[in-house]
Design an enzyme around this catalytic site. Sequence first.
Site, PDB file in Angstrom:
ATOM      1  N   ASP A   1       1.357  -7.003   8.905  1.00  0.00           N
ATOM      2  CA  ASP A   1       2.548  -6.808   9.738  1.00  0.00           C
ATOM      3  C   ASP A   1       2.430  -7.541  11.070  1.00  0.00           C
ATOM      4  O   ASP A   1       3.439  -7.769  11.748  1.00  0.00           O
ATOM      5  CB  ASP A   1       2.791  -5.316   9.994  1.00  0.00           C
ATOM      6  CG  ASP A   1       3.606  -4.671   8.888  1.00  0.00           C
ATOM      7  OD1 ASP A   1       4.107  -5.397   8.008  1.00  0.00           O
ATOM      8  OD2 ASP A   1       3.740  -3.435   8.895  1.00  0.00           O
TER       9      ASP A   1
ATOM     10  N   SER B   1       0.821  -1.209   0.000  1.00  0.00           N
ATOM     11  CA  SER B   1       0.000   0.000   0.000  1.00  0.00           C
ATOM     12  C   SER B   1       0.856   1.260   0.000  1.00  0.00           C
ATOM     13  O   SER B   1       0.359   2.355  -0.278  1.00  0.00           O
ATOM     14  CB  SER B   1      -0.917   0.003   1.226  1.00  0.00           C
ATOM     15  OG  SER B   1      -0.159   0.054   2.422  1.00  0.00           O
TER      16      SER B   1
END
Length: 412
Positions: free
Chosen positions: A296, A155
Amino acid sequence: MTVIDIPGSKSVTARALFLAAAAEGTTTLLRPLVSDDTEGFAEGLTRLGYRVERAPDAWRIEGRPQGPAAEADVYCRDGATTARFLPALAAAGHGTYRFDASPQMRRRPLGPLTEALRTLGVDLRHEETDGHHPLRIAAHGIKGGELTLDAGQSSQYLTALLMLGPLTDEGLRITVTDLVSAPYVEITLAMMRAFGVEVARAGDTFTVPPGGYRATSYAVEPDASTASYFFAAAAIGPGREITVPGLGGGALQGDLRFVDVLGAMGAGVRLTPDGTTVRGTGRLRGLTVSMRDISDTMPTLAAIAPFAEGPVRIKDVGNTRVKECDRLEACALNLRRLGITVTTGPDWIEIRPGTPRATEIATHGDHRIVMSFAVTGLRAPGMTYDDPGCVRKTFPGFHEAFAAVVSLLDRN
């Protein structure tokens, strides 16, 4: 209950540095993250001619709406945000700029972003491997226009272009064909709004107006990805309870959704406007979960998955293969070394319940591998790491802070 202070968000700090540099006036960042990544970003800005004053709890950035200095050579270290955001900032200027990065960062992809910049007319050349650092930009400002972007790997490509938009003459209209880690884009949009720019969104198309940014005072919220290790430590310990203030229901960061995963597994979770609390209940259920938008925190879940009562299957995380390392395989390798049964596919990992035995963790120089398996180590005393110091990327004092929190949990 143990209350802990988590360092500032890396993602928020990096975006704030970009926006402050591009703004008219002087911006003050309160409680920014101080780590190798953010120091590298600030150093990159300094090399580009921006003035950054750093005090322990506040950084002041003098904006240069006219763009960076006429010439600069920037070393991006290991920082993906530095390596992806700063070339976009420089492209809006007028001058010649060279960017390089560490061997680890050189391996990470950049192609969709640099191709987009070329589409906008930027004279950009990769010096060695196409789509990777090092690169050189001969900038003459950017008119703007329409783009189609594949942000399925990261992103950050979209974020870099969104933040670039107000610095172009006519603005940008970006249509996204694929997008991973979408909550990070929401962070970007909210922060651009705080610096005076409203982006219009219609489905997969983002329209960014020209006109630049205005300086502000901006408080950086605690890092939700970093908080995941502490929340996980509470979840695997019956009766353990951890509260992180400043990271509550109104937080910008999508990675706070990790606590929803812990809740689905059986941990006690409480969100308030002012903070988040996780409590271990003594049971963790297995589950299948998509972590596409919070990838993450995939290593954090993988690291505690052996303690669940059933298999944990994490899917839609193919993008973790192009992070600081191939995180999906790194997790699988280390779990197997711990004696845990693991299977993997192109974008998924399944972990069976088991009792980890202490071993040396192969970190691959990745801070998130170290911090995640530190949680596993709470149930496997004697765990070691081949590169424990790589946590300096985002949390230089992690080992000391984690040990202190565990000591508090054991006393409470």
